[in-house]
Design a protein around this motif. Structure first.
Motif, short mmCIF file in Angstrom:
data_model
loop_
_atom_site.label_atom_id
_atom_site.label_comp_id
_atom_site.label_asym_id
_atom_site.label_seq_id
_atom_site.Cartn_x
_atom_site.Cartn_y
_atom_site.Cartn_z
N UNK A 13 22.29 -0.14 34.04
CA UNK A 13 21.16 -0.85 34.31
C UNK A 13 19.99 -0.25 34.00
N UNK A 14 19.10 -0.06 35.29
CA UNK A 14 17.74 0.71 34.74
C UNK A 14 17.70 2.00 34.15
N UNK A 15 18.99 2.74 34.21
CA UNK A 15 19.08 3.87 33.58
C UNK A 15 19.61 3.79 32.11
N UNK A 16 19.68 2.72 31.61
CA UNK A 16 20.22 2.29 30.28
C UNK A 16 20.41 3.62 29.12
N UNK A 17 19.00 4.28 29.34
CA UNK A 17 18.86 5.26 28.29
C UNK A 17 19.79 6.51 28.15
N UNK A 232 16.81 11.15 38.21
CA UNK A 232 16.12 10.60 37.31
C UNK A 232 15.11 9.69 38.01
N UNK A 233 15.89 8.66 38.69
CA UNK A 233 14.69 7.64 39.43
C UNK A 233 13.90 8.25 40.32
N UNK A 236 11.15 10.55 38.02
CA UNK A 236 10.55 10.16 37.07
C UNK A 236 9.89 8.75 37.43
N UNK A 237 10.87 7.56 37.69
CA UNK A 237 10.15 6.31 38.15
C UNK A 237 9.45 6.44 39.39
N UNK A 275 11.31 6.34 25.22
CA UNK A 275 10.23 5.49 25.38
C UNK A 275 10.45 4.58 26.76
N UNK A 276 11.51 4.59 27.39
CA UNK A 276 11.95 3.77 28.53
C UNK A 276 11.40 4.37 29.72
N UNK A 277 11.10 5.67 29.91
CA UNK A 277 10.81 6.60 31.03
C UNK A 277 9.30 6.18 31.52
N UNK A 278 9.23 6.30 32.77
CA UNK A 278 7.97 6.15 33.33
C UNK A 278 6.96 7.27 33.03
N UNK B 266 20.65 -4.02 41.80
CA UNK B 266 19.37 -3.01 42.01
C UNK B 266 18.26 -3.65 42.99
N UNK B 292 9.06 -0.85 32.04
CA UNK B 292 9.85 -0.29 31.26
C UNK B 292 11.35 -0.36 31.28
N UNK B 293 11.89 -0.83 32.40
CA UNK B 293 12.98 -1.10 32.57
C UNK B 293 13.37 -2.42 33.13
N UNK B 295 15.91 -4.16 33.32
CA UNK B 295 17.10 -4.52 33.68
C UNK B 295 17.26 -4.60 35.41
N UNK B 296 16.05 -4.07 36.04
CA UNK B 296 16.12 -3.72 37.39
C UNK B 296 15.99 -5.20 38.20
#
Lengths: 294, 324
Positions: A13-17, A232-233, A236-237, A275-278, B266, B292-293, B295-296
């Motif tokens: 999901x949100x950590x697809x990278x 990581x959430x 990073x996020x 590039x998906x990182x905050x 989520x 950025x994400x 998918x959330x």
């Protein structure tokens, strides 16, 4: 090497990278990832708080799926690693086992307890081995100072997980060293990221995350790296919230474990989902330059 | 035959708030046998080099819990920590006072917050005055009942767990691992009659701040395993009182969330924990992450074999029924 791939919820999901980077690195190391669309969530420690036996049963089902295929199970999350490993352990308690089997047997699910649960970090350091990893390095991470951040459930409780010293682990630092990076020694590397209470006590969670990022920063880290997408959430996020909590700006790139490996193996930032990182990771990538042989 | 000695370098935290503007580390080098406890080394420093070194200790046998301090950043009883392994791993021995408590002088900290939190959990049996124990009679327990709290009486109140706890560090209102482990001991004691009141009182601001990071269990020299007892308290609190707090709503919400698809939704979890108003409060952060994400906001696919997962819930999960 062939392993049952347990990506966990966040990497899908949100950590697809994290999933992208894991697949890239495993391809490079010829680790075959066998996918099982019937794996469920590990419970992330929360189901364990609400109902311990249910949590063990859900994970016994996950373990039985890999067991039926005769495979060990690969996790890429410290929390998944902890929850699945502890399910194997709790199933040795006859009282728990009887209750869990009472729920699984009518469904035709047999749990025997033969599947080992291995985190990617363990597979890299112990099964692939550091010399084989060093052979694959095409862009040594020279000049990059990295603070390893282990994540609680990969290490603790150490007597139950039976892997490394929880207080003085070194696998991650050993790996960073063969990739050419400089591993930064700081107390926060074995501490908690605050994630479990991110939505319960956000202010406390942010103070905890900020504390660890600050610790890495004051010890000279250019970036932190974690084997756990939940860390990581938090790091990073929610780093902007952590910065507010510690009262000064933070600008710490947070890399997933396979992203660090992938960078050293010559993958592009895009292939690894950077590039998906905050928090932008360009400053860290710039340190190592692009010395990939053509 | 006497054991061969090694040259051991110590760096000891020194601070007298009445006179010093900042702490310093004093270095001492001693020739010692590798099995020498850190406490013995410190006492030798005090006897032979610097009589002003201040530390707390008593039994020297890992029973009294007085000499907890940080040895190379780990919470330890100085009396049972040998210098050999520390030197092998770190090359030197850094000795510092425990964390999360103000330093009174050198290695001695102010334990007032630790004991205050302990007192607040009412660490004694609470008996119902309407059912007094018959005079001269005992109040017996079965071996199985005693087994439920066999670990907690091992606690020697050394505060190593309090020192290691990141929740204590970030939130002084959090009672800390030892107080909560002791609370557990009374909540499962069949003679105690205040179980419900104890669980109600500990939930706001207490129980759900625990991060289950297990740093306390790792630090505890007596294997009391506070983090596991805190987990037990959480499950008991939910079973007895339902999902009344953000923390318990998060745990129960997570459990219900997984039942629906087998994987986590989520965004839905945030709503389950924080409610609509809480979600509005987190809107700015949510938008930042969404950019950025994306998918959330998407619900995950339903896993194959979801019916199996749901049947496991049917067989083993009755807590929400009990709570309502």
């Amino acid at each position: 090497m062939k392993l049952a791939y347990y990506p966990g919820c966040v990497a899908q999901e949100s950590g697809k990278e994290l999933d992208m980077a894991t697949r890239w690195v495993c391809r490079a190391l010829e680790i075959e990832l066998v996918e099982f669309p019937n794996f469920s969530c590990c419970g992330s420690g929360f189901i364990d708080e609400a109902n311990e036996v249910l949590n063990v049963a859900l994970n016994a089902r996950n373990l039985a799926i890999a067991e039926r295929a005769g495979l060990d199970l690969l996790t890429i999350c410290s929390t998944c690693q902890g929850m699945l490993s502890l399910a194997n352990l709790r199933m040795k308690d006859p009282k728990v086992r009887t209750r869990v089997e009472g729920a699984l047997k009518p469904l035709g699910i047999e749990y025997r307890g033969t599947t080992k649960v291995k985190h990617l970090l363990q597979v890299l350091v112990e099964d692939v081995g550091l010399p084989a990893i060093q052979n694959k390095v095409r862009r040594p991470l020279q000049g990059l100072k990295v603070g390893a951040f282990y994540g609680c459930h990969l290490l603790r409780p150490a007597d139950e997980l039976n892997w490394e010293s929880a207080e003085e682990p070194h696998s991650f630092e050993d790996l960073l060293t063969v990739l050419g990076a400089t591993a930064v020694d700081y107390r926060g590397r074995v501490m908690c990221c605050g994630f479990p209470i991110q939505f319960v006590k956000p202010d406390v969670a942010s103070r905890i995350a900020g504390r660890q990022i600050d610790d890495a920063r004051t010890h000279g880290a250019d970036a932190m790296a974690t084997p756990c997408p939940l860390c990581h959430i938090s790091l990073d996020a929610y780093q902007n919230q952590a910065a507010k909590a510690v009262g000064h700006p933070l600008d710490m790139p947070i890399l997933h474990l396979p992203q660090v490996v992938g960078l050293a193996f010559g993958a592009t930032p895009e292939e690894l989902g950077l590039p998906r990182h905050l928090v932008p990771t360009e400053s860290a990538v710039a340190k190592i330059g692009s010395r990939v042989p053509a | 035959m006497p054991e061969k000695t090694v040259s051991a370098q110590f760096e000891v935290y020194r601070f007298d708030p009445a006179h010093d503007s900042a702490p310093r580390y004093d270095r001492y080098t001693l020739d010692l046998a590798p099995h020498t406890p850190v406490l013995s080394a410190l006492l030798r420093i005090r006897a032979e080099i610097d009589p002003s070194l201040t530390l707390r200790y008593s039994c020297r046998s890992a029973i009294c819990g007085s000499c907890a301090m940080q040895v190379n950043s780990k919470s330890r009883l100085a009396c049972e920590t040998q210098i050999g392994p520390e030197l092998e791993r770190n090359g030197r021995i850094v000795v510092e006072p425990m964390r999360n408590q103000a330093v009174l002088r050198d290695l001695v900290v102010d334990q007032e917050p630790f004991w205050r939190h302990y007192d607040q959990i009412q660490p004694h049996l609470i008996l119902d005055p309407r059912h007094p124990m018959p005079e001269g009679k005992e109040n017996p327990m079965t071996p199985e009942e005693v087994d439920r709290f066999k670990e907690t009486p091992r606690c020697i109140a050394c505060a190593a767990c309090f020192s290691a706890c990141p929740a204590v560090e970030a939130d002084p209102g959090f009672p800390g691992p030892m107080a909560l482990a002791k609370l557990y001991r009374f909540v499962v004691d069949p003679r105690d009659t205040a179980h419900q009141d104890r669980l109600l009182a500990i939930q706001p601001g207490g129980l759900w701040t625990c991060l289950r990071c297990h740093l306390c269990t790792e630090a505890c020299p007596k294997d009391v395993r506070p983090s596991e007892r805190i987990r037990d308290l959480k499950e008991m609190a939910i079973a007895a009182q339902g999902a009344t707090e953000p923390g318990s709503r998060h745990a129960v919400g997570f459990k219900e969330n997984i039942r629906e698809r087998g994987l986590l939704s989520e965004a839905k979890l945030v709503r389950q924990t924080s409610g609509i108003s809480g979600m509005v409060g987190q809107l700015g952060q949510g938008v930042r992450i969404y950019r950025k994400k994306p998918e959330i906001l998407k619900a995950p696919h339903k896993i194959e074999g979801l019916d199996e997962v749901q049947k496991i819930y049917d067989a083993l999960d009755h807590t929400e029924d009990d709570a309502s």
